[in-house]
Design a protein around this motif. Structure first.
Motif, PDB file in Angstrom:
ATOM      1  N   ALA A  60      40.789  50.402  39.090  1.00 25.40           N
ATOM      2  CA  ALA A  60      39.939  49.215  38.914  1.00 25.40           C
ATOM      3  C   ALA A  60      40.110  48.253  40.092  1.00 25.40           C
ATOM      4  CB  ALA A  60      40.282  48.520  37.596  1.00 25.40           C
ATOM      5  N   LEU A  61      41.356  48.105  40.560  1.00 28.10           N
ATOM      6  CA  LEU A  61      41.602  47.219  41.702  1.00 28.10           C
ATOM      7  C   LEU A  61      40.942  47.778  42.961  1.00 28.10           C
ATOM      8  CD1 LEU A  61      45.303  46.285  40.948  1.00 28.10           C
ATOM      9  CD2 LEU A  61      43.457  44.638  41.235  1.00 28.10           C
ATOM     10  N   ALA A  62      41.079  49.085  43.179  1.00 31.24           N
ATOM     11  CA  ALA A  62      40.432  49.697  44.353  1.00 31.24           C
ATOM     12  C   ALA A  62      38.925  49.461  44.298  1.00 31.24           C
ATOM     13  CB  ALA A  62      40.749  51.193  44.399  1.00 31.24           C
ATOM     14  N   ALA A  63      38.343  49.596  43.116  1.00 29.43           N
ATOM     15  CA  ALA A  63      36.900  49.393  42.952  1.00 29.43           C
ATOM     16  C   ALA A  63      36.520  47.932  43.202  1.00 29.43           C
ATOM     17  CB  ALA A  63      36.469  49.821  41.550  1.00 29.43           C
ATOM     18  N   ALA A  64      37.381  47.012  42.763  1.00 28.23           N
ATOM     19  CA  ALA A  64      37.101  45.581  42.994  1.00 28.23           C
ATOM     20  C   ALA A  64      37.090  45.273  44.492  1.00 28.23           C
ATOM     21  CB  ALA A  64      38.150  44.727  42.274  1.00 28.23           C
ATOM     22  N   TYR A  65      38.032  45.877  45.237  1.00 27.00           N
ATOM     23  CA  TYR A  65      38.033  45.691  46.689  1.00 27.00           C
ATOM     24  C   TYR A  65      36.769  46.278  47.315  1.00 27.00           C
ATOM     25  CZ  TYR A  65      42.769  43.853  46.949  1.00 27.00           C
ATOM     26  OH  TYR A  65      43.864  43.048  46.826  1.00 27.00           O
ATOM     27  N   ASP A  66      36.357  47.466  46.832  1.00 33.03           N
ATOM     28  CA  ASP A  66      35.139  48.087  47.367  1.00 33.03           C
ATOM     29  C   ASP A  66      33.940  47.158  47.176  1.00 33.03           C
ATOM     30  OD1 ASP A  66      36.548  50.303  48.084  1.00 33.03           O
ATOM     31  OD2 ASP A  66      35.924  51.535  46.385  1.00 33.03           O
ATOM     32  N   ARG A  67      33.852  46.554  45.993  1.00 33.78           N
ATOM     33  CA  ARG A  67      32.729  45.643  45.719  1.00 33.78           C
ATOM     34  C   ARG A  67      32.786  44.430  46.635  1.00 33.78           C
ATOM     35  NH1 ARG A  67      34.113  46.825  40.368  1.00 33.78           N
ATOM     36  NH2 ARG A  67      35.160  44.812  40.139  1.00 33.78           N
ATOM     37  N   ALA A  68      33.987  43.890  46.813  1.00 35.59           N
ATOM     38  CA  ALA A  68      34.128  42.702  47.666  1.00 35.59           C
ATOM     39  C   ALA A  68      33.733  43.024  49.108  1.00 35.59           C
ATOM     40  CB  ALA A  68      35.569  42.186  47.605  1.00 35.59           C
ATOM     41  N   ILE A  69      34.149  44.218  49.575  1.00 35.01           N
ATOM     42  CA  ILE A  69      33.829  44.599  50.957  1.00 35.01           C
ATOM     43  C   ILE A  69      32.327  44.841  51.108  1.00 35.01           C
ATOM     44  CG2 ILE A  69      34.165  46.390  52.712  1.00 35.01           C
ATOM     45  CD1 ILE A  69      37.047  46.731  51.441  1.00 35.01           C
ATOM     46  N   ALA A  70      31.721  45.458  50.079  1.00 32.24           N
ATOM     47  CA  ALA A  70      30.278  45.723  50.133  1.00 32.24           C
ATOM     48  C   ALA A  70      29.500  44.409  50.170  1.00 32.24           C
ATOM     49  CB  ALA A  70      29.857  46.562  48.932  1.00 32.24           C
ATOM     50  N   ALA A  71      29.976  43.411  49.418  1.00 32.84           N
ATOM     51  CA  ALA A  71      29.280  42.131  49.359  1.00 32.84           C
ATOM     52  C   ALA A  71      29.514  41.314  50.629  1.00 32.84           C
ATOM     53  CB  ALA A  71      29.748  41.349  48.126  1.00 32.84           C
ATOM     54  N   GLN A  72      30.717  41.439  51.196  1.00 38.09           N
ATOM     55  CA  GLN A  72      31.048  40.658  52.396  1.00 38.09           C
ATOM     56  C   GLN A  72      31.728  41.575  53.410  1.00 38.09           C
ATOM     57  OE1 GLN A  72      32.789  36.604  51.334  1.00 38.09           O
ATOM     58  NE2 GLN A  72      33.016  37.696  49.390  1.00 38.09           N
ATOM     59  N   PRO A  73      30.929  42.305  54.171  1.00 34.23           N
ATOM     60  CA  PRO A  73      31.504  43.318  55.072  1.00 34.23           C
ATOM     61  C   PRO A  73      32.532  42.759  56.055  1.00 34.23           C
ATOM     62  CG  PRO A  73      29.129  43.560  54.911  1.00 34.23           C
ATOM     63  CD  PRO A  73      29.468  42.284  54.194  1.00 34.23           C
ATOM     64  N   ASP A  74      32.446  41.466  56.385  1.00 32.88           N
ATOM     65  CA  ASP A  74      33.423  40.919  57.332  1.00 32.88           C
ATOM     66  C   ASP A  74      34.833  40.871  56.749  1.00 32.88           C
ATOM     67  OD1 ASP A  74      32.126  39.027  55.661  1.00 32.88           O
ATOM     68  OD2 ASP A  74      33.160  37.405  56.716  1.00 32.88           O
ATOM     69  N   LEU A  75      34.947  41.047  55.414  1.00 35.76           N
ATOM     70  CA  LEU A  75      36.277  41.107  54.797  1.00 35.76           C
ATOM     71  C   LEU A  75      36.902  42.496  54.925  1.00 35.76           C
ATOM     72  CD1 LEU A  75      35.734  39.170  51.425  1.00 35.76           C
ATOM     73  CD2 LEU A  75      37.020  38.401  53.432  1.00 35.76           C
ATOM     74  N   GLY A  76      36.090  43.454  55.393  1.00 34.84           N
ATOM     75  CA  GLY A  76      36.536  44.847  55.418  1.00 34.84           C
ATOM     76  C   GLY A  76      37.844  45.053  56.157  1.00 34.84           C
TER      77      GLY A  76
END
Lengths: 164, 140
Positions: A60-76
């Motif tokens: 679930a945490l890995a998925a939350a990071y994926d969503r955050a990165i998808a929404a704000q690619p500069d956080l990648g």
């Protein structure tokens, strides 16, 4: 030496209790089925491994990071390695439990752009909560699992620090 | 358990020694952080000495010197050593987890976690990425 012996015995006792508990569930289910009262009930699932919640949380945490990165690619740059840590935890836990991880097609990244994604503050809170879960799991883990679960707890704490 | 706790004690002693060399190469705010870290390692060291005493284990004299993995000559090598010693302390506490139970195990996990968090802070100051390790305390 005496203390080490006690640890081994306790660990063994834990395993026996789990075996008995699983056996008890099976007997109970067979009895109920025999009465014909619960014919529509599905077969009882086998008792989940005590570390299954930790594995679910890692995914679930890995998925939350994926969503955050998808929404704000500069956080990648900042978040990708943290997501990878959680996937590494999930893989190790799955190996230990003897279960399979969900297939890659179940990864949520395809639909991630539909949501705003979590902020780093949300992720930090989630890491802190997940650290507590892992500390509790480490406390009760049999000795052969204690080091891995402890490392996972510590890693989650370092993630909360990295997100400051 | 005595063997594992003795290993943790050696790692804490090494960290205390290393922080004595690290501080002088750091900027002022970083020096405060190094002093705090050293103090935390001293507290752990004292607790370990007491615990080993309870277990009637001889801790022996502290080693007179600690062999540094590399020379500390400037801020960059000082930060690198700080990361190195915290990783070492985390490894030493990790092996305590399987041989302890209950609150004693949770306490060992706190020591492992605190070292891993300090290592992450030093990595950030050193601008080392990634900031985290997937399995803090796992050797290699």
């Amino acid at each position: 030496m005496v203390l080490t012996g006690a640890v081994v015995m306790r660990a063994g006792g834990h395993t026996r209790r789990r075996v008995l508990s699983v056996a008890g569930t099976a007997v109970g289910a067979a009895t109920l089925t025999g009465c014909g009262l619960f014919d529509d009930e599905p077969e009882p699932a086998p008792e989940p491994d005590p570390l299954q919640p930790l594995l679910d949380e890692a995914l679930a945490l890995a998925a939350a990071y994926d969503r955050a990165i998808a929404a704000q690619p500069d956080l990648g740059v900042r978040l990708t390695s943290l997501a990878e840590d959680h996937r590494a935890h999930a893989a190790e836990l799955a190996r230990l439990i003897g279960t399979a991880l969900p297939s890659a097609s179940a990864a949520p990244s395809s639909s991630a752009s539909a949501t705003d994604g979590d902020t780093t503050a949300d992720l930090r809170k989630a890491e802190q909560a997940a650290q507590k879960t892992a500390v509790a799991a480490c406390r009760t883990a049999p000795r052969e699992r204690a080091a891995l679960v402890g490392s996972i707890a510590a890693c989650r704490a370092t993630h909360a620090e990295a997100l400051r | 358990m005595i063997e594992e706790l003795t290993g943790a004690l050696a790692a804490e002693e090494a960290a205390i020694y290393a922080y004595g060399l690290i501080g002088v190469h750091l900027a002022s705010a970083e020096q405060d952080r190094a002093r705090t870290a050293e103090q935390q390692h001293r507290v752990r060291r004292d607790e370990l000495v007491d615990r080993l005493d309870e277990l009637r284990a001889s801790t022996g004299p502290a080693p007179a010197g600690y062999r540094l993995p590399f020379e500390v000559t400037d801020r960059a090598t000082a930060l690198k050593l700080a990361v190195h010693v915290e990783d070492g302390v985390a490894q030493a506490w990790r092996v305590v987890l399987p041989v302890t139970e209950g609150t004693e195990r949770v306490d060992a996990l706190s020591a492992l976690t605190e070292s891993a968090v300090r290592a992450t802070r030093w990595r950030r100051l050193a601008e080392v990425t990634p900031l985290t390790l997937p399995f803090p305390g796992r050797p290699g």
